[in-house]
Design a protein around this motif. Structure first.
Motif, short mmCIF file in Angstrom:
data_model
loop_
_atom_site.label_atom_id
_atom_site.label_comp_id
_atom_site.label_asym_id
_atom_site.label_seq_id
_atom_site.Cartn_x
_atom_site.Cartn_y
_atom_site.Cartn_z
N GLN A 65 -3.95 6.84 -3.98
CA GLN A 65 -3.68 5.67 -3.13
C GLN A 65 -3.65 4.41 -3.99
OE1 GLN A 65 -6.96 7.07 -0.51
NE2 GLN A 65 -5.71 6.31 1.17
N TRP A 105 0.65 5.79 -0.75
CA TRP A 105 -0.17 6.96 -1.08
C TRP A 105 0.75 8.08 -1.51
CZ3 TRP A 105 1.31 5.59 3.77
CH2 TRP A 105 1.97 6.55 4.52
N ARG A 164 -5.42 13.12 -3.22
CA ARG A 164 -4.82 11.95 -2.58
C ARG A 164 -4.86 10.76 -3.53
NH1 ARG A 164 -4.67 10.49 2.78
NH2 ARG A 164 -3.45 12.39 2.97
N ARG A 169 -8.98 -2.98 -0.56
CA ARG A 169 -7.82 -3.72 -0.06
C ARG A 169 -8.25 -5.07 0.52
NH1 ARG A 169 -4.86 -4.63 4.72
NH2 ARG A 169 -2.63 -4.24 4.59
N ARG A 170 -9.36 -5.07 1.22
CA ARG A 170 -9.84 -6.32 1.82
C ARG A 170 -10.14 -7.36 0.74
NH1 ARG A 170 -14.13 -4.08 5.41
NH2 ARG A 170 -12.64 -2.39 5.46
N GLN A 212 -10.65 8.19 -0.17
CA GLN A 212 -10.17 7.62 1.09
C GLN A 212 -11.16 6.65 1.72
OE1 GLN A 212 -9.65 10.71 0.01
NE2 GLN A 212 -8.20 11.83 1.28
N ARG A 213 -12.44 6.82 1.45
CA ARG A 213 -13.44 5.93 2.05
C ARG A 213 -13.45 4.56 1.40
NH1 ARG A 213 -19.37 7.71 2.74
NH2 ARG A 213 -19.26 6.13 4.35
N MET A 248 -9.60 1.15 1.36
CA MET A 248 -9.35 0.03 2.28
C MET A 248 -10.40 -1.07 2.15
SD MET A 248 -6.51 0.27 3.59
CE MET A 248 -5.26 1.53 3.36
N LYS A 249 -11.55 -0.69 1.62
CA LYS A 249 -12.57 -1.72 1.37
C LYS A 249 -12.15 -2.56 0.17
CE LYS A 249 -16.07 1.10 3.59
NZ LYS A 249 -15.07 2.02 4.17
N TYR A 259 0.85 -1.20 0.00
CA TYR A 259 0.00 0.00 0.00
C TYR A 259 0.88 1.24 0.00
CZ TYR A 259 -2.83 3.74 2.19
OH TYR A 259 -3.44 4.93 2.50
#
Lengths: 406, 63
Positions: free
Chosen positions: A334, A325, A332, A380-381, A373-374, A377-378, A323
């Motif tokens: 990422q 950024w 941003r 990523r899972r 940003q929201r 990470m979802k 990961y």
């Protein structure tokens, strides 16, 4: 447990190695060797706040006193490791020899310099606090700025110069920047962030000559014969692993990085490596050997190497999703996973709000987002779970309705 | 065990959400929302990993 752990490299990975060893209950001696004079500091802030905010100081990760008193570290700062004596189990520095029972190598990487610019004022890379001070001083004086290499560091420096209202030109020898990091289509999309901000971008043209007068840079002549004038030239040409000091003591990859197994053990028992220097197999991506130059990678690998170096149990194995950024012009960017893909699919708008998904076979293996940003990470899972491609695309399309963050 | 998040320091990088998605989420404003500020003891390992993973040290764990 070993009697003395030596960590060579006093940046993020080295610090986390020390902390990892202590958190594993290790009470033996620890020596930390660092070439720079400072206790570990945050390099990621150098191209960001340090260049753009008035009076920004370097972001320290820990103080000398905390290292000594709280972590019980024997500090060797401003001291350069020069070799390993495997027979004696000594790290040889420019001042002394330090005996190790276990060793973590976290010497990071060295930026590539522009050829023929040694000793020239107004030419810099951006890796260390000293580099950042030089660049900031030139920017404070209103320098016209050229950045050579439109990778992530170059792009952040361009963004910082633009924020200060300086004239800035970004020059890249490849026709598309960032192809290796994110693939050509997404690289092109990100380059538009520069253009939309008004930064001059010159792609597919190499630097023929760095021009100078009286020891100060005055500009560059490009391969097409054009000249761009400048008072500051920042090279963002990538890095090479800082392993020259090791000679042939441990097995090296052809790029100079250290070959490790999934526990970060090197070819020599008792010696471990972490961070920018380490090539390690990524279980999630079919055991592919990767050397990553990311903040999170340095933190995670440092901690793991430190724990494994002092443990008598079965070593822990790497288990993470790459990961990184980057911040450009208030946007941003990422990225999670790997760009090594059969297909890259753009979901949502290009530019701010973009979600790009990377497919390998029928799996999702990577995702890049801009101002999401929201969402990241979802995704990523899904990548960590080797998620199904079609499901990930549907999921991303549903996420696309979530508000763009900025 | 109590989680404290410093939203002025938070940069919305999301490592906490990656480590412990039941307790942290990057919210609509792009900064951390703590979903459950008083996790049960059995979740300590994940919550501690999230706190340790924050690149800007915006999270603290008390108790």
């Amino acid at each position: 447990m070993p009697h003395r752990l030596v960590v060579v490299g006093a940046s993020l990975a080295g610090l986390r190695a020390v902390e990892g060893a202590r958190s594993a209950g290790y009470q033996g001696e620890i020596s930390l060797v660092g070439e720079e004079l400072w206790a570990p500091y945050d390099r990621t802030s150098l191209a960001k706040a340090y260049l753009t905010e008035q009076n920004a100081e370097m972001v320290t990760l820990i103080s000398d006193r905390e290292l000594r008193d709280d972590l019980g570290v024997d500090l060797h700062l401003g001291e350069r490791a020069q070799g390993l004596d495997l027979a004696a189990r000594d790290v040889v520095t420019d001042r002394t020899r330090i005996r190790y029972d276990a060793l973590v190598i976290a010497t990071g990487a060295t930026p590539r310099q522009l050829p023929g610019t040694e000793g020239l004022r107004g030419v810099s890379t951006l890796r260390t606090l000293d580099d950042a001070r030089d660049v900031r001083t030139a920017m404070d004086a209103g320098a016209r700025v050229i950045i050579i290499g439109a990778g992530f560091i170059g792009s952040e420096v361009a963004s910082a110069a633009h924020k200060r209202g300086l004239s800035v030109t970004l020059i890249e020898a490849m026709p598309t920047p960032l192809s290796r990091s994110v693939g050509p289509a997404v690289g092109e999309m990100l380059t538009d962030l520069h253009r939309e901000a008004g930064t001059a971008v010159r792609l597919g043209v190499g630097v023929e000559q760095v021009l100078h007068a009286n020891g100060q840079v005055t500009g560059v002549r490009l391969a097409d014969g054009s000249v761009v004038e400048a008072d500051l030239v920042v090279a963002g040409l990538g890095v090479t692993p800082a392993t020259g000091w090791l000679g042939a003591a441990v097995d090296l990859h052809r790029d100079g990085g250290i070959v490790c197994d999934a526990s970060l053990a090197t070819s020599v028992p008792g010696i471990w490596a972490a961070g920018d220097v380490a090539h390690a197999p990524q279980a999630l991506f079919d055991g592919e050997l990767m050397r990553l130059e990311h903040w999170t990678n340095a933190a995670e690998q440092g901690s793991l190497a430190g724990r494994n170096a002092v443990s008598r149990q079965e070593p822990e194995l790497l288990d993470s999703v790459p990961y990184f950024w980057s911040d450009w012009y208030g946007h941003r960017v990422q990225f999670v996973g790997t760009p090594g893909a059969d297909e890259v699919l753009l979901v949502g708008p290009p530019g701010p709000g973009a979600i790009a998904l990377y497919r390998r076979g029928n799996r999702v293996v990577g995702a890049l987002t801009v101002d999401r940003q929201r969402v990241v990470m979802k995704l990523r899972r899904r990548i960590a779970d080797a998620g199904d491609w079609d499901e990930a695309v549907t999921f991303a399309r549903e996420l696309d309705v979530l508000a763009v963050t900025r | 065990m109590k989680i404290a998040a410093d939203v002025d320091t938070c940069q919305g990088l999301g490592m906490c959400e990656a480590m412990a998605p039941d307790f942290f989420e990057v919210g609509e404003d792009g900064y951390v929302d703590v979903l459950d500020a008083a996790p049960a003891e059995e979740h300590r390992k994940h919550v501690m990993a999230a706190v340790a993973a924050c690149p800007v040290s915006a999270l603290r764990l008390a108790g």
